[in-house]
Scaffold this active site. Structure first.
Site, PDB file in Angstrom:
ATOM      1  N   GLU A 100      -1.878  25.583  19.113  1.00  0.00           N
ATOM      2  CA  GLU A 100      -1.260  24.474  19.640  1.00  0.00           C
ATOM      3  C   GLU A 100      -0.062  24.012  19.050  1.00  0.00           C
ATOM      4  O   GLU A 100       1.045  23.675  19.773  1.00  0.00           O
ATOM      5  CB  GLU A 100      -2.227  23.387  19.812  1.00  0.00           C
ATOM      6  CG  GLU A 100      -1.733  22.128  20.856  1.00  0.00           C
ATOM      7  CD  GLU A 100      -0.901  21.079  19.976  1.00  0.00           C
ATOM      8  OE1 GLU A 100      -0.473  20.206  20.689  1.00  0.00           O
ATOM      9  OE2 GLU A 100      -0.713  21.175  18.617  1.00  0.00           O
ATOM     10  N   ASP A 123      -5.764  24.774  15.124  1.00  0.00           N
ATOM     11  CA  ASP A 123      -4.694  25.170  14.018  1.00  0.00           C
ATOM     12  C   ASP A 123      -3.900  23.729  13.621  1.00  0.00           C
ATOM     13  O   ASP A 123      -4.155  22.615  14.141  1.00  0.00           O
ATOM     14  CB  ASP A 123      -3.553  25.908  14.759  1.00  0.00           C
ATOM     15  CG  ASP A 123      -2.944  25.409  15.919  1.00  0.00           C
ATOM     16  OD1 ASP A 123      -3.473  24.623  16.823  1.00  0.00           O
ATOM     17  OD2 ASP A 123      -1.706  25.393  15.947  1.00  0.00           O
TER      18      ASP A 123
END
Length: 319
Positions: A178, A83
């Site tokens: 994350e 991400d």
């Protein structure tokens, strides 16, 4: 010798995927569908380059193995996240490639007057004479952490293509979310089965970080009372004004723009709301556990102060 252009094109392919995570969506994992789209493509690529035991679960966690080829030793892991931050758009990225960087400011977007300033970011001067990838200034580039994924995948591919380099078993893992702080929540450590692992994420070339800070991401909610401005005296309680007062009450020198090294900080990074209700998102960081706990306690003390000043329930701290 590593084919640099091949690595660059891999990175550019990765950043073409829109994988921004959403910290406000903790109901599902991954928090955004784009992460799973990229994860599926990435898993197929890992199989194509010759990695084994490639798995992708419904939450977007990828694991794979490069078997040992003669060397014995512990199982080493390498981890990155798929991400990107929600701080700026990650869609329709337009990379700007500067070759043989001359050490001057870089015009990223002439039409919008966006310039990358060496005065603001002098660390770029370390890479004078090298090639650098930027964006056009309207989006993220996504190097955090698609550069890490690129490095890991390219390293595995290189080892597969050069079996003369002996190594033990290597495990790789790519995680979602994350940037929301939830990447470890569903990571199956037992399945990963590495004796130790490195996270490949951020930092300058050759850097190695071997310690971490204590972290909290509290949300502060301010409750006000909206009254027509013509009759507001003595009645209106403006949640936005209280939020501004809160920000000013935080220790002035303990914010990211003033700290370095092991110094902890408070960081307000998002504010939403109106007169009635306002929410503030914060980061609290400190390497020292006792100081970290004192920082969290200070926020509750501040809330108690505001609730005494403006009325019970005016400020609520959600850890």
């Amino acid at each position: 010798m590593i084919d640099t252009e091949h690595v660059v094109q891999r990175f550019l392919k990765y950043v073409s995927f829109d994988t921004q995570s959403d910290e406000d969506n903790d109901a599902v994992c991954p928090s955004t569908p784009g992460q799973l789209v990229f994860a599926k493509a990435l898993a197929e690529e890992l199989k194509a380059i010759g990695l084994s035991d490639v798995t992708l679960d419904e939450h977007g966690y990828i694991m794979a193995t490069l078997p040992a080829n003669g060397a014995e030793g512990p199982v080493v892991g390498f981890i990155s996240h798929v991400d990107t931050s929600s701080d700026a758009s990650g869609k329709d990225i337009k990379p700007v490639r500067v070759t043989d960087y001359d050490g001057k400011d870089v015009v990223l977007n002439e039409a919008r007057g966006i310039v990358f300033s060496t005065k603001a970011f002098p660390e770029v001067l370390k890479y004078k004479g090298q090639d650098i990838l930027f964006t056009d200034g309207t989006t993220l580039l996504g190097a955090d952490d698609k550069a890490g994924i690129t490095a890991i995948v390219s390293a595995m591919e290189y080892l597969i293509q050069h079996p003369d380099i002996t190594h033990g078993m290597i495990r790789i893992g790519f995680t979602p979310d994350e940037e929301t702080g939830r990447s470890a929540a569903l990571f199956d450590v037992k399945q990963f089965a590495a004796d130790f692992a490195y996270t490949v994420d951020g930092g300058e070339l050759g850097g190695l970080e071997y310690e971490n800070f204590n972290a909290a991401n509290p949300v502060i909610t301010f409750h006000g009372r909206s009254v027509h401005t013509g009759d507001a005296k003595g009645k209106m309680v403006n949640a936005l004004s209280i939020a501004a007062e809160w920000q000013q009450l935080l220790p002035a020198g303990e914010k990211p723009e003033y700290t370095e090294g092991h110094e902890g900080f408070f960081h307000v990074y998002k504010l939403n709301g109106d007169v009635e209700t306002c929410t503030m998102h914060m980061l609290v960081r400190d390497h020292d556990r006792q100081r970290f706990e004192r920082r969290k306690a200070l926020l509750q003390q501040m809330a108690d102060f505001f609730n005494e000043k403006y009325g019970d329930g005016t400020v609520v701290v959600t850890p």
